[in-house]
Design a protein around this motif. Structure first.
Motif, PDB file in Angstrom:
ATOM      1  N   UNK A  43       6.855-120.875 -46.169  1.00  0.00           N
ATOM      2  CA  UNK A  43       6.107-121.964 -45.543  1.00  0.00           C
ATOM      3  C   UNK A  43       5.336-122.633 -46.642  1.00  0.00           C
ATOM      4  N   UNK A  44       5.484-123.886 -46.675  1.00  0.00           N
ATOM      5  CA  UNK A  44       4.903-124.925 -47.684  1.00  0.00           C
ATOM      6  C   UNK A  44       3.675-125.593 -46.928  1.00  0.00           C
ATOM      7  N   UNK A  45       2.463-125.591 -47.723  1.00  0.00           N
ATOM      8  CA  UNK A  45       1.281-126.015 -47.366  1.00  0.00           C
ATOM      9  C   UNK A  45       1.159-127.534 -47.503  1.00  0.00           C
ATOM     10  N   UNK A  46       0.975-128.212 -46.251  1.00  0.00           N
ATOM     11  CA  UNK A  46       0.904-129.721 -46.508  1.00  0.00           C
ATOM     12  C   UNK A  46      -0.675-130.373 -46.575  1.00  0.00           C
ATOM     13  N   UNK A  47      -1.480-129.782 -45.797  1.00  0.00           N
ATOM     14  CA  UNK A  47      -2.958-130.134 -45.889  1.00  0.00           C
ATOM     15  C   UNK A  47      -3.778-129.050 -45.272  1.00  0.00           C
ATOM     16  N   UNK A  48      -5.053-128.784 -45.914  1.00  0.00           N
ATOM     17  CA  UNK A  48      -5.884-127.783 -45.105  1.00  0.00           C
ATOM     18  C   UNK A  48      -7.063-128.320 -45.028  1.00  0.00           C
ATOM     19  N   UNK A  49      -8.110-127.611 -44.451  1.00  0.00           N
ATOM     20  CA  UNK A  49      -9.599-128.175 -44.153  1.00  0.00           C
ATOM     21  C   UNK A  49     -10.482-127.072 -44.243  1.00  0.00           C
ATOM     22  N   UNK A  51     -13.715-127.473 -43.323  1.00  0.00           N
ATOM     23  CA  UNK A  51     -14.873-127.485 -42.498  1.00  0.00           C
ATOM     24  C   UNK A  51     -14.478-129.270 -41.914  1.00  0.00           C
ATOM     25  N   UNK A  52     -15.413-129.213 -40.958  1.00  0.00           N
ATOM     26  CA  UNK A  52     -15.010-130.584 -40.222  1.00  0.00           C
ATOM     27  C   UNK A  52     -15.357-131.570 -41.354  1.00  0.00           C
ATOM     28  N   UNK A  53     -14.687-132.529 -41.441  1.00  0.00           N
ATOM     29  CA  UNK A  53     -14.781-133.794 -42.316  1.00  0.00           C
ATOM     30  C   UNK A  53     -14.562-133.350 -43.653  1.00  0.00           C
ATOM     31  N   UNK A  54     -13.859-132.230 -44.141  1.00  0.00           N
ATOM     32  CA  UNK A  54     -13.482-131.686 -45.475  1.00  0.00           C
ATOM     33  C   UNK A  54     -12.017-131.488 -45.434  1.00  0.00           C
ATOM     34  N   UNK A  55     -11.116-132.159 -46.119  1.00  0.00           N
ATOM     35  CA  UNK A  55      -9.947-132.013 -45.934  1.00  0.00           C
ATOM     36  C   UNK A  55      -9.379-132.122 -47.528  1.00  0.00           C
ATOM     37  N   UNK A  56      -8.052-131.410 -47.721  1.00  0.00           N
ATOM     38  CA  UNK A  56      -7.694-131.571 -49.174  1.00  0.00           C
ATOM     39  C   UNK A  56      -6.196-131.325 -49.088  1.00  0.00           C
ATOM     40  N   UNK A  57      -5.482-131.916 -50.003  1.00  0.00           N
ATOM     41  CA  UNK A  57      -4.026-131.826 -50.064  1.00  0.00           C
ATOM     42  C   UNK A  57      -3.490-130.521 -50.526  1.00  0.00           C
ATOM     43  N   UNK A  58      -2.129-130.147 -49.892  1.00  0.00           N
ATOM     44  CA  UNK A  58      -1.642-128.873 -50.529  1.00  0.00           C
ATOM     45  C   UNK A  58      -0.472-129.346 -51.337  1.00  0.00           C
ATOM     46  N   UNK A  59       0.714-128.280 -51.091  1.00  0.00           N
ATOM     47  CA  UNK A  59       1.835-128.813 -51.935  1.00  0.00           C
ATOM     48  C   UNK A  59       2.793-129.857 -51.819  1.00  0.00           C
ATOM     49  N   UNK A  60       2.615-130.288 -50.382  1.00  0.00           N
ATOM     50  CA  UNK A  60       3.758-131.463 -49.960  1.00  0.00           C
ATOM     51  C   UNK A  60       3.013-132.488 -49.022  1.00  0.00           C
ATOM     52  N   UNK A  61       2.041-132.833 -49.599  1.00  0.00           N
ATOM     53  CA  UNK A  61       1.200-133.848 -48.824  1.00  0.00           C
ATOM     54  C   UNK A  61       1.804-135.192 -48.207  1.00  0.00           C
ATOM     55  N   UNK A  62       2.530-135.715 -49.124  1.00  0.00           N
ATOM     56  CA  UNK A  62       3.184-137.082 -49.069  1.00  0.00           C
ATOM     57  C   UNK A  62       3.654-137.357 -47.684  1.00  0.00           C
ATOM     58  N   UNK A  63       3.160-138.583 -47.397  1.00  0.00           N
ATOM     59  CA  UNK A  63       3.733-139.068 -45.987  1.00  0.00           C
ATOM     60  C   UNK A  63       3.238-138.197 -44.617  1.00  0.00           C
ATOM     61  N   UNK A  64       2.084-137.693 -45.143  1.00  0.00           N
ATOM     62  CA  UNK A  64       0.998-136.792 -43.956  1.00  0.00           C
ATOM     63  C   UNK A  64       0.000-137.440 -43.853  1.00  0.00           C
ATOM     64  N   UNK A  71     -14.490-129.322 -35.467  1.00  0.00           N
ATOM     65  CA  UNK A  71     -14.193-127.997 -36.095  1.00  0.00           C
ATOM     66  C   UNK A  71     -12.767-127.605 -35.353  1.00  0.00           C
ATOM     67  N   UNK A  72     -12.552-127.527 -34.024  1.00  0.00           N
ATOM     68  CA  UNK A  72     -11.664-127.055 -33.344  1.00  0.00           C
ATOM     69  C   UNK A  72     -10.279-127.789 -33.464  1.00  0.00           C
ATOM     70  N   UNK A  73     -10.199-129.066 -33.703  1.00  0.00           N
ATOM     71  CA  UNK A  73      -8.941-129.764 -33.949  1.00  0.00           C
ATOM     72  C   UNK A  73      -8.540-129.994 -35.214  1.00  0.00           C
ATOM     73  N   UNK A  74      -7.441-130.220 -35.522  1.00  0.00           N
ATOM     74  CA  UNK A  74      -7.020-130.433 -36.785  1.00  0.00           C
ATOM     75  C   UNK A  74      -5.370-131.154 -36.640  1.00  0.00           C
ATOM     76  N   UNK A  75      -5.414-132.538 -36.187  1.00  0.00           N
ATOM     77  CA  UNK A  75      -4.251-133.186 -36.034  1.00  0.00           C
ATOM     78  C   UNK A  75      -3.614-133.595 -37.416  1.00  0.00           C
ATOM     79  N   UNK A  76      -2.130-133.618 -37.366  1.00  0.00           N
ATOM     80  CA  UNK A  76      -1.305-133.907 -38.445  1.00  0.00           C
ATOM     81  C   UNK A  76      -0.538-135.214 -38.109  1.00  0.00           C
ATOM     82  N   UNK A  77      -0.691-136.078 -38.735  1.00  0.00           N
ATOM     83  CA  UNK A  77       0.111-137.490 -38.491  1.00  0.00           C
ATOM     84  C   UNK A  77       1.258-137.855 -39.394  1.00  0.00           C
ATOM     85  N   UNK A  78       2.441-138.068 -38.963  1.00  0.00           N
ATOM     86  CA  UNK A  78       3.349-138.624 -40.111  1.00  0.00           C
ATOM     87  C   UNK A  78       3.457-140.128 -39.550  1.00  0.00           C
TER      88      UNK A  78
END
Lengths: 111, 114
Positions: A43-49, A51-64, A71-78
């Motif tokens: 697995x390669x990490x794209x993004x992580x969070x 807490x609510x309103x706090x997100x950070x890039x992982x290894x492969x964030x480009x294009x996402x 807190x309960x939802x974390x949508x990923x958009x291409x």
């Protein structure tokens, strides 16, 4: 139902389209993660969070793009899907550095 | 580059035998975790070992951690056909901005033949 769910489970889209993958967890875990898994690989990490309103890039964030307004939802958009984004996408949640709990995955094919 | 690297990439054994998988990593860690993935499914957490621990057991699983060598091993004793799966190690590290994250290795594909 308790746990972590992903939708859709399967998605076929065309190059250039915008696609959003949904992830919902019922444990109120602080951390949520998006990974991609390509055939025969780990697995390669794209993004992580953290807490609510706090997100950070992982290894492969480009294009996402991600957001976490609740807190309960974390949508990923291409934003503009490319063939190289064909993959299986896994969402996970956890408390701090503890075990991560994974969803069933979304198999995305970009044609 | 991958933080965790598993060895071997593939392992085939007979039911009842023990299976050993190894994991090496590069940086300091908070803990190391092992996960199992059955074909077409999400990952399932197996066991977590903290950086100040050397060995941990859970049922038929035994994990060791050597922080001086930056390596870990997972031993599955008395294997069963149902143990057939991919096994991944993952290292937990703190980040400067957003708490913590896991970095996964490429995995070991274990096949247990009946």
């Amino acid at each position: 139902d308790a746990g972590i769910t992903q939708s859709p489970r399967y998605k076929i889209t065309e190059t250039g389209r915008q696609v959003t993958l949904m992830c919902h967890q019922t444990w109120s875990h602080s951390y949520m993660f998006w990974y991609r898994q390509d055939l025969g690989h780990g697995l390669r990490l794209i993004y992580y969070s953290a807490a609510a309103d706090i997100t950070d890039k992982g290894e492969v964030p480009d294009g996402y793009v991600v957001s976490r307004s609740k807190t309960e939802n974390f949508p990923l958009t291409l934003e503009s899907a490319t063939r190289s984004q064909t993959s299986v996408y896994f969402c996970a949640s956890s408390e701090s550095m503890g075990p991560q709990y994974f969803g069933p995955g979304t198999r995305l094919t970009v044609t | 580059s991958q933080q965790g690297e598993e060895d071997p990439q593939a392992l085939s054994i007979q039911e009842g035998e023990n299976a050993t998988m190894n994991c090496s990593y590069k940086t300091s860690i908070n803990n190391l975790q092992w996960y199992r993935q059955n074909s077409g499914r999400g990952l399932v957490h197996l066991i977590l070992i903290r950086s100040n621990e050397r060995e941990k057991h859970s049922g038929r699983l035994r994990v060791t951690l050597d922080t001086s060598k930056k390596s870990s091993s997972l031993l599955i004793t008395a294997s069963r056909a149902a143990d057939t799966a991919s096994y991944f190690c993952a290292t937990a590290t703190k980040t400067e901005t957003s708490g913590s994250r896991l970095t996964f290795g490429e995995g070991t594909q274990l096949t247990v033949n009946p």
